[in-house]
Design a protein around this motif. Sequence first.
Motif, PDB file in Angstrom:
ATOM      1  N   CYS A   1      15.267 -45.463   9.618  1.00  0.00           N
ATOM      2  CA  CYS A   1      14.285 -44.943  10.568  1.00  0.00           C
ATOM      3  C   CYS A   1      13.933 -43.481  10.320  1.00  0.00           C
ATOM      4  O   CYS A   1      12.862 -43.023  10.734  1.00  0.00           O
ATOM      5  N   GLU A   2      14.791 -42.739   9.637  1.00  0.00           N
ATOM      6  CA  GLU A   2      14.439 -41.360   9.298  1.00  0.00           C
ATOM      7  C   GLU A   2      13.238 -41.344   8.358  1.00  0.00           C
ATOM      8  O   GLU A   2      12.276 -40.582   8.566  1.00  0.00           O
ATOM      9  N   THR A   3      13.280 -42.203   7.341  1.00  0.00           N
ATOM     10  CA  THR A   3      12.155 -42.289   6.410  1.00  0.00           C
ATOM     11  C   THR A   3      10.925 -42.866   7.107  1.00  0.00           C
ATOM     12  O   THR A   3       9.802 -42.411   6.884  1.00  0.00           O
ATOM     13  N   ALA A   4      11.145 -43.859   7.959  1.00  0.00           N
ATOM     14  CA  ALA A   4      10.027 -44.478   8.679  1.00  0.00           C
ATOM     15  C   ALA A   4       9.335 -43.471   9.590  1.00  0.00           C
ATOM     16  O   ALA A   4       8.104 -43.464   9.707  1.00  0.00           O
ATOM     17  N   ASP A   5      10.111 -42.606  10.236  1.00  0.00           N
ATOM     18  CA  ASP A   5       9.530 -41.607  11.124  1.00  0.00           C
ATOM     19  C   ASP A   5       8.663 -40.624  10.346  1.00  0.00           C
ATOM     20  O   ASP A   5       7.555 -40.276  10.776  1.00  0.00           O
TER      21      ASP A   5
ATOM     22  N   ILE B   1      -0.917 -50.555  11.979  1.00  0.00           N
ATOM     23  CA  ILE B   1      -0.233 -50.597  10.684  1.00  0.00           C
ATOM     24  C   ILE B   1       1.263 -50.583  10.924  1.00  0.00           C
ATOM     25  O   ILE B   1       1.777 -49.746  11.678  1.00  0.00           O
ATOM     26  N   SER B   2       1.965 -51.505  10.291  1.00  0.00           N
ATOM     27  CA  SER B   2       3.418 -51.574  10.361  1.00  0.00           C
ATOM     28  C   SER B   2       3.961 -51.655   8.941  1.00  0.00           C
ATOM     29  O   SER B   2       3.645 -52.587   8.205  1.00  0.00           O
ATOM     30  N   LEU B   3       4.755 -50.655   8.543  1.00  0.00           N
ATOM     31  CA  LEU B   3       5.329 -50.598   7.202  1.00  0.00           C
ATOM     32  C   LEU B   3       6.846 -50.655   7.290  1.00  0.00           C
ATOM     33  O   LEU B   3       7.450 -50.009   8.145  1.00  0.00           O
ATOM     34  N   ALA B   4       7.462 -51.401   6.394  1.00  0.00           N
ATOM     35  CA  ALA B   4       8.911 -51.567   6.408  1.00  0.00           C
ATOM     36  C   ALA B   4       9.585 -50.522   5.525  1.00  0.00           C
ATOM     37  O   ALA B   4       9.193 -50.299   4.378  1.00  0.00           O
TER      38      ALA B   4
ATOM     39  N   ALA C   1      10.566 -50.133  10.917  1.00  0.00           N
ATOM     40  CA  ALA C   1       9.119 -50.125  10.719  1.00  0.00           C
ATOM     41  C   ALA C   1       8.518 -48.798  11.147  1.00  0.00           C
ATOM     42  O   ALA C   1       8.843 -48.268  12.214  1.00  0.00           O
ATOM     43  N   ALA C   2       7.654 -48.257  10.282  1.00  0.00           N
ATOM     44  CA  ALA C   2       6.811 -47.121  10.640  1.00  0.00           C
ATOM     45  C   ALA C   2       5.508 -47.679  11.198  1.00  0.00           C
ATOM     46  O   ALA C   2       4.881 -48.539  10.572  1.00  0.00           O
TER      47      ALA C   2
END
Length: 361
Positions: A283-287, A276-279, A322-323
């Motif tokens: 990167c703080e929010t993605a982490d 799964i890859s979410l945009a 990306a998360a």
Amino acid sequence: MAQTLDPLTDALGQLPDTVLSNPVSQQAYFVDIAAVARLAAEQNGDITPRHFMRAPVGAMLPPAAALYSGDTDNWHERAGVDLQDVRYFVGYGEPPNTVTVWGLADDDTATDLVTTLTNGDFKPVGEEGIIGNGEPRIADLTLADRGMPWRSPVGAPTFAGAKGNVLIQASTPDTLPGMLGDFGDSGLDRHPMVQALTAGLEVAVGDQTIVQAVLISPAFGFASIDPSAIMPGGGRDIDAIRNHLKAQITSGSAGIPPFLGGLIADAHADHPAVAISLAYPDCETADLAATLIEERWATSMPDVAQGTTSTATSEHPDGYCAAVLTVTGDGTDKSLNPLFSTFFDMNARREFTVLQVGETP
């Protein structure tokens, strides 16, 4: 970009980035037919329609659905092209309005397929290079055949045209002129968010083969709300999109931060995996999202879909991050991926809540 992503990135480049504005939760579907066939042959030594059921995403793409329903031995006769010359299918829409791109072996294969079709019941329609086998959306149940890729399940006709090494198939001819043109920087693969998503998948899968994938919109995280009310509209202003999505969160509902788009993929090397890859806009929010997705998968998915998990983030120079989550099972049957199939089935029943958007800790 790793070579394992080449079929997917090539396929995404055959679609316009206007797909991202479609007010639906699942915006595009991809199946690597060559990969499904190779894995089935390695596992079983033969290839049957049952083996293609490993890729349930194909049910959303009319020619793939026809392949699954028919007889692989008669595929050439029905489709007009050898199965070994079909690399992938990618497309969007829902019946009766669909567009599917046939990724073929080379330019000559695409040209020869058009010739084969015109030697049959296809005739020129409208602009040069467009052919069809009837009047748009006119059903004819006497022609209905689940194993025929050039007819809908109710016998309605289809329309097609070739561009390079692909053939584009659509429910109506008016869709094709735009699809047959040069997208330039407006190809889906050129959109910075999609580039961030594919870079995230590269981190997730490494040298694994991507068998199938679904491109999802922000609305995927709001399953109980009409997608048209969620979609932020056109444009590429990340902050405006993020603020719009935050406004949709229901007070008191737990979930992950609202995402801007995503790719969910079936990958395989020695074992089946879901990637799964979410945009996200940073990167703080993605982490945070990656950690929450991992926790939600572990607590909400059934045992058959559990496996070894890993998370990561992947920063893209255009402002996206990306998360990434990878879940790898322990099965060894290359013709099956119970993790991805479970996700797909649960999502069809509106029971997949791993990516539900809500308030975060």
